[in-house]
Design a protein around this motif. Structure first.
Motif, PDB file in Angstrom:
ATOM      1  N   GLU A 119       0.708  14.224   1.042  1.00 27.46           N
ATOM      2  CA  GLU A 119       1.712  13.798   0.066  1.00 27.46           C
ATOM      3  C   GLU A 119       1.838  12.276   0.081  1.00 27.46           C
ATOM      4  O   GLU A 119       1.777  11.638   1.127  1.00 27.46           O
ATOM      5  N   ILE A 120       2.035  11.696  -1.103  1.00 32.43           N
ATOM      6  CA  ILE A 120       2.257  10.257  -1.235  1.00 32.43           C
ATOM      7  C   ILE A 120       3.723  10.023  -1.540  1.00 32.43           C
ATOM      8  O   ILE A 120       4.286  10.655  -2.439  1.00 32.43           O
ATOM      9  N   SER A 121       4.346   9.145  -0.789  1.00 32.99           N
ATOM     10  CA  SER A 121       5.764   8.877  -1.011  1.00 32.99           C
ATOM     11  C   SER A 121       5.972   8.313  -2.407  1.00 32.99           C
ATOM     12  O   SER A 121       5.230   7.436  -2.858  1.00 32.99           O
ATOM     13  N   ASP A 122       7.007   8.823  -3.093  1.00 37.15           N
ATOM     14  CA  ASP A 122       7.328   8.299  -4.420  1.00 37.15           C
ATOM     15  C   ASP A 122       8.597   7.456  -4.379  1.00 37.15           C
ATOM     16  O   ASP A 122       9.203   7.183  -5.410  1.00 37.15           O
ATOM     17  N   CYS A 123       8.985   7.031  -3.160  1.00 45.34           N
ATOM     18  CA  CYS A 123      10.175   6.189  -3.063  1.00 45.34           C
ATOM     19  C   CYS A 123      10.014   5.045  -2.074  1.00 45.34           C
ATOM     20  O   CYS A 123      10.987   4.363  -1.751  1.00 45.34           O
ATOM     21  N   SER A 176       0.830  -1.208   0.000  1.00 41.21           N
ATOM     22  CA  SER A 176       0.000   0.000   0.000  1.00 41.21           C
ATOM     23  C   SER A 176       0.860   1.251   0.000  1.00 41.21           C
ATOM     24  O   SER A 176       2.025   1.231   0.422  1.00 41.21           O
ATOM     25  N   ASP A 177       0.290   2.344  -0.485  1.00 41.78           N
ATOM     26  CA  ASP A 177       1.004   3.617  -0.546  1.00 41.78           C
ATOM     27  C   ASP A 177       1.295   4.143   0.858  1.00 41.78           C
ATOM     28  O   ASP A 177       0.530   3.903   1.798  1.00 41.78           O
ATOM     29  N   ILE A 178       2.382   4.897   0.981  1.00 42.59           N
ATOM     30  CA  ILE A 178       2.679   5.636   2.206  1.00 42.59           C
ATOM     31  C   ILE A 178       2.212   7.066   1.993  1.00 42.59           C
ATOM     32  O   ILE A 178       2.678   7.756   1.092  1.00 42.59           O
ATOM     33  N   VAL A 179       1.257   7.501   2.817  1.00 39.98           N
ATOM     34  CA  VAL A 179       0.697   8.847   2.707  1.00 39.98           C
ATOM     35  C   VAL A 179       1.005   9.594   4.000  1.00 39.98           C
ATOM     36  O   VAL A 179       0.819   9.063   5.089  1.00 39.98           O
TER      37      VAL A 179
END
Length: 430
Positions: free
Chosen positions: A152-156, A143-146
């Motif tokens: 903001e959503i982590s892109d790394c 799952s995404d890190i928000v």
């Protein structure tokens, strides 16, 4: 030429996000065959073209739902025949139900992707599941890190299961540095992400130009900057300063390879010239501040620092605390860390014109520095340099954000912050 054509299709997707966009349509805009376009797009962006279109639709739609619009109306406008179809796609791509996402995070309007301005690493959950085979975790939930306060959503990085984080970067040096620092901190009793080795004992996995690492999630809650403005802000801010000080004491004892920064040169030769005419500050005053900072900077104690101790990188639990994200660690003046922590808090809570709140932040900043001083014992030169370090940080941050679509909101916030700090720099003296 290729990147220009790919960027043209990215702009087209955002401009026509509610339309039924096809790969054939985008390939024609780019001027390539569909087969060739598929390969070029994934190489430049990191994920397949239609997955990119879907992800953008999902993020735009959840933003509008978060603004209070009726969910059925929104999802229909974005091309989903039913809400249940949107619901399933959102879980599959983002890793949360829409309701859970809106309950836990602030849905933010998606920023424009510009592959000319900064590196964008987009990695699909499918690829991550394939990488997780190396740990025997291919069936784990991804799952995404928000970040809760900013949306903001982590892109790394992404969450794996409930207690792990997988990170990816094209910089092998930062991977090795972060792993080395985390192991060293854990060895002396401080809490930092612990590296989980692969089945065959490796600390990272290489896929193409990317390096993947899996770490144990640091248990606890991220510090919420807004909470530092409550009645007991002095105690909370002083505690932040104390734990940043404890971290820097530990980092000073670590023998690790870290780049040596020259912040004085960066401010005087790059940031200040880049900001002239862009911020409401007298150019001569900017030059004066930069010169004063450079004079002070030469006498400041230096060591390996965290470099990015913003609130979301500080994790608090009932009986312990810890830090994450050491990829940016460098050798620099040690007071950079507490000063940066203070300006990061201001950036996440800034309200232009709210003088009472801004003056409360001055109190927050000073308590952070008092807490830090109680642990590391600031020199007289460091105490004198605090307001100039804070303004120097702002010059660099504002110059970095300038002209980048991804950071447009942060640019305007930091521009206003820099102007206010410049007008009130005497209030920041220790």
């Amino acid at each position: 030429m290729v990147r220009e054509m790919i960027q043209k299709t990215l702009d087209y997707v955002d401009s026509n996000i509610k339309e039924d966009i096809t790969a054939e349509e985008l390939a024609e805009i780019a001027g390539y065959s569909v087969f060739h376009f598929y390969r070029l797009f994934q190489s430049a962006v990191g994920i397949p073209v239609m997955q990119y279109v879907l992800r953008r639709k999902l993020l735009y739609a959840i933003y509008e739902i978060g603004q209070g619009r009726k969910k059925n109306d929104v999802v229909y406008e974005y091309g989903f025949e039913t809400y249940s179809g949107f619901y399933r796609a959102f879980i599959r791509e983002i890793g949360y139900t829409p309701a859970q996402y809106l309950r836990e995070y602030k849905a933010k309007r998606p920023y424009k992707i510009n592959i000319f301005q900064e590196e964008h690493i987009m990695v699909s959950n499918k690829l991550i599941s394939e990488v997780l085979v190396n740990w025997g975790l291919q069936d784990a939930k991804v799952s995404d890190i928000v970040f809760p306060e900013t949306g903001e959503i982590s892109d790394c990085a992404k969450y794996v299961g409930s207690n792990m984080v997988i990170k990816y970067t094209a910089n092998l040096g930062s991977v090795k540095k972060a792993n080395q620092i985390s192991k060293a901190l854990n060895s002396v009793g401080l809490t930092a992400p612990s590296v989980i080795p692969t089945i065959d004992g490796k600390e990272y996995v290489t896929v193409g130009e990317l390096y993947f690492t899996l770490t144990r999630k640091v248990e606890g809650e991220r510090v919420m900057a807004s909470g530092l403005y409550l009645d007991d802000y002095k105690e909370k801010a002083r505690f932040i300063g104390e734990i940043v000080g404890q971290l820097d004491l530990a980092l000073a004892k670590i023998d690790t390879i870290a780049e040596e920064a020259d912040l004085g040169k960066c401010v005087r030769e790059w940031a200040v010239p880049a900001l002239k005419g862009k911020i409401d500050m007298n150019p001569e005053a900017m030059e004066k501040y930069a010169a004063q900072f450079c004079d002070l900077y030469r006498d400041l104690p230096r060591q390996v620092i965290h470099r990015d101790p913003n609130p979301s990188n500080i994790i608090l639990a009932k009986d312990k605390w810890g830090f994450i994200d050491f990829e940016l660690s460098e050798e620099n003046a040690r007071i950079f860390d507490p000063c940066y922590a203070a300006t990061a808090i201001l950036s996440e809570t800034f309200e232009e014109g709210n003088e009472d709140k801004l003056l409360t932040w001055v109190g927050v900043m000073k308590e952070i520095m008092y807490g830090y001083d109680s642990v590391v014992k600031l020199t007289d030169a460091e105490k004198k340099a605090v307001p100039y370090m804070i303004l120097a940080n702002q010059f660099v941050s504002t110059a970095f954000f300038a002209g980048k679509d991804k950071y447009e909101e942060l640019y305007w916030i930091n521009k206003a912050m820099t102007e206010w700090i410049g007008r009130n720099i005497e209030k920041l003296c220790m």
